[in-house]
Design a protein around this motif. Structure first.
Motif, PDB file in Angstrom:
ATOM      1  N   ALA A 175      -3.762   0.186  -0.029  1.00  0.00           N
ATOM      2  CA  ALA A 175      -4.010  -0.817  -1.074  1.00  0.00           C
ATOM      3  C   ALA A 175      -4.020  -0.153  -2.452  1.00  0.00           C
ATOM      4  O   ALA A 175      -3.450  -0.695  -3.412  1.00  0.00           O
ATOM      5  CB  ALA A 175      -5.329  -1.540  -0.815  1.00  0.00           C
ATOM      6  N   GLU A 176      -4.622   1.017  -2.564  1.00  0.00           N
ATOM      7  CA  GLU A 176      -4.623   1.749  -3.834  1.00  0.00           C
ATOM      8  C   GLU A 176      -3.203   2.155  -4.222  1.00  0.00           C
ATOM      9  O   GLU A 176      -2.831   2.118  -5.395  1.00  0.00           O
ATOM     10  CB  GLU A 176      -5.520   2.990  -3.751  1.00  0.00           C
ATOM     11  CG  GLU A 176      -6.996   2.684  -3.630  1.00  0.00           C
ATOM     12  CD  GLU A 176      -7.631   2.171  -4.915  1.00  0.00           C
ATOM     13  OE1 GLU A 176      -6.999   2.209  -5.987  1.00  0.00           O
ATOM     14  OE2 GLU A 176      -8.785   1.704  -4.828  1.00  0.00           O
ATOM     15  N   ARG A 177      -2.396   2.530  -3.216  1.00  0.00           N
ATOM     16  CA  ARG A 177      -1.015   2.902  -3.493  1.00  0.00           C
ATOM     17  C   ARG A 177      -0.241   1.717  -4.061  1.00  0.00           C
ATOM     18  O   ARG A 177       0.497   1.843  -5.037  1.00  0.00           O
ATOM     19  CB  ARG A 177      -0.325   3.422  -2.229  1.00  0.00           C
ATOM     20  CG  ARG A 177       1.058   4.026  -2.522  1.00  0.00           C
ATOM     21  CD  ARG A 177       1.956   4.050  -1.306  1.00  0.00           C
ATOM     22  NE  ARG A 177       2.277   2.739  -0.796  1.00  0.00           N
ATOM     23  CZ  ARG A 177       3.121   1.870  -1.375  1.00  0.00           C
ATOM     24  NH1 ARG A 177       3.703   2.149  -2.516  1.00  0.00           N
ATOM     25  NH2 ARG A 177       3.357   0.711  -0.811  1.00  0.00           N
ATOM     26  N   VAL A 178      -0.432   0.529  -3.469  1.00  0.00           N
ATOM     27  CA  VAL A 178       0.249  -0.664  -3.970  1.00  0.00           C
ATOM     28  C   VAL A 178      -0.220  -0.971  -5.392  1.00  0.00           C
ATOM     29  O   VAL A 178       0.597  -1.274  -6.270  1.00  0.00           O
ATOM     30  CB  VAL A 178       0.014  -1.876  -3.038  1.00  0.00           C
ATOM     31  CG1 VAL A 178       0.522  -3.166  -3.662  1.00  0.00           C
ATOM     32  CG2 VAL A 178       0.716  -1.643  -1.696  1.00  0.00           C
ATOM     33  N   ALA A 179      -1.513  -0.890  -5.650  1.00  0.00           N
ATOM     34  CA  ALA A 179      -2.034  -1.123  -7.005  1.00  0.00           C
ATOM     35  C   ALA A 179      -1.410  -0.148  -7.990  1.00  0.00           C
ATOM     36  O   ALA A 179      -1.151  -0.502  -9.144  1.00  0.00           O
ATOM     37  CB  ALA A 179      -3.551  -1.002  -7.020  1.00  0.00           C
ATOM     38  N   GLY A 180      -1.104   1.042  -7.525  1.00  0.00           N
ATOM     39  CA  GLY A 180      -0.487   2.044  -8.383  1.00  0.00           C
ATOM     40  C   GLY A 180       0.943   1.741  -8.765  1.00  0.00           C
ATOM     41  O   GLY A 180       1.497   2.350  -9.686  1.00  0.00           O
ATOM     42  N   THR A 181       1.570   0.774  -8.087  1.00  0.00           N
ATOM     43  CA  THR A 181       2.953   0.411  -8.414  1.00  0.00           C
ATOM     44  C   THR A 181       3.035  -0.688  -9.457  1.00  0.00           C
ATOM     45  O   THR A 181       4.146  -1.032  -9.884  1.00  0.00           O
ATOM     46  CB  THR A 181       3.735  -0.042  -7.161  1.00  0.00           C
ATOM     47  OG1 THR A 181       3.223  -1.306  -6.704  1.00  0.00           O
ATOM     48  CG2 THR A 181       3.673   1.001  -6.045  1.00  0.00           C
ATOM     49  N   LEU A 182       1.899  -1.236  -9.884  1.00  0.00           N
ATOM     50  CA  LEU A 182       1.898  -2.336 -10.841  1.00  0.00           C
ATOM     51  C   LEU A 182       2.532  -1.914 -12.165  1.00  0.00           C
ATOM     52  O   LEU A 182       2.195  -0.873 -12.716  1.00  0.00           O
ATOM     53  CB  LEU A 182       0.470  -2.813 -11.102  1.00  0.00           C
ATOM     54  CG  LEU A 182       0.350  -3.941 -12.143  1.00  0.00           C
ATOM     55  CD1 LEU A 182       0.840  -5.248 -11.560  1.00  0.00           C
ATOM     56  CD2 LEU A 182      -1.085  -4.064 -12.621  1.00  0.00           C
ATOM     57  N   THR A 183       3.450  -2.736 -12.649  1.00  0.00           N
ATOM     58  CA  THR A 183       4.041  -2.522 -13.973  1.00  0.00           C
ATOM     59  C   THR A 183       4.005  -3.827 -14.761  1.00  0.00           C
ATOM     60  O   THR A 183       4.159  -4.908 -14.196  1.00  0.00           O
ATOM     61  CB  THR A 183       5.503  -2.028 -13.889  1.00  0.00           C
ATOM     62  OG1 THR A 183       6.271  -2.977 -13.166  1.00  0.00           O
ATOM     63  CG2 THR A 183       5.598  -0.678 -13.244  1.00  0.00           C
TER      64      THR A 183
END
Length: 185
Positions: A175-183
């Motif tokens: 989940a943290e990894r996905v949040a890290g893809t936010l642009t």
């Protein structure tokens, strides 16, 4: 008289049939690894470059709640026992990250009087998007909330990552990894 009976029959069929249809059809949709989801009030399918939009990409093992997801408002995703909620925020006037955080604190308390939102700390995700983040305890689940405002402060994206206290570390990390893809453009 016949048309009245048809209308009443249709009403009864919809009233009785709709809950049955909802019970039969699954609410969750499996997402393909590498799927990019767009969030924007003017969202049109595939329009990831819309002004005032945001994008993020999921990996393997994610499902999406169809009833709680809409590209104009937000998404509710799940990986194992961890939920990832991504919401689009549009204030009445430009706001800074800490102002959005104050609004989140009030909203969380309305939904759950016992909820606790920690102090906001500056954060920059893996894609260079800056915002604030802090701990969140809500409805018996623990995790993190983050808010990433646009440069102009005219909109923001809120991310909540919540799971039960014993949630797998791997699910939280994903989940943290996905949040890290936010642009945000």
């Amino acid at each position: 008289m016949t048309s009245l009976l048809v209308m009443v029959g249709a009403g009864v069929a919809l009233t009785a049939g709709w809950p049955l249809l909802n019970a039969v059809l699954p609410d969750t949709e499996r997402l393909r690894a590498g799927s990019t989801l767009t969030l924007s009030p003017g969202a049109v399918a595939g329009d990831g470059d819309a002004p005032k939009s945001a994008r993020f990409t999921v990996g393997r093992g994610w499902t999406m709640s169809r009833s709680e997801s809409n590209p104009r408002n937000g998404y509710r995703l799940r990986h194992g026992t961890v939920e990832l909620a991504v919401a689009y925020l549009m204030p009445p006037r430009a706001a800074r990250a800490h102002q959005f955080w104050s609004g989140l604190r009030e909203t969380v308390k309305i939904a759950d009087a016992g909820a606790r939102l920690g102090r906001p700390n500056p954060v920059t995700n893996a894609r260079g998007t800056s915002g604030v983040t802090g701990t969140l305890d809500h409805a018996g689940r623990t995790g993190r909330a983050s808010i990433f405002p646009s440069r102009a402060g005219d909109y923001a994206v809120e991310i909540q990552i919540l799971g039960p206290p014993g949630a797998r570390r791997g699910d939280r990390a994903e989940a943290e990894r996905v949040a890290g893809t936010l642009t945000l453009p």
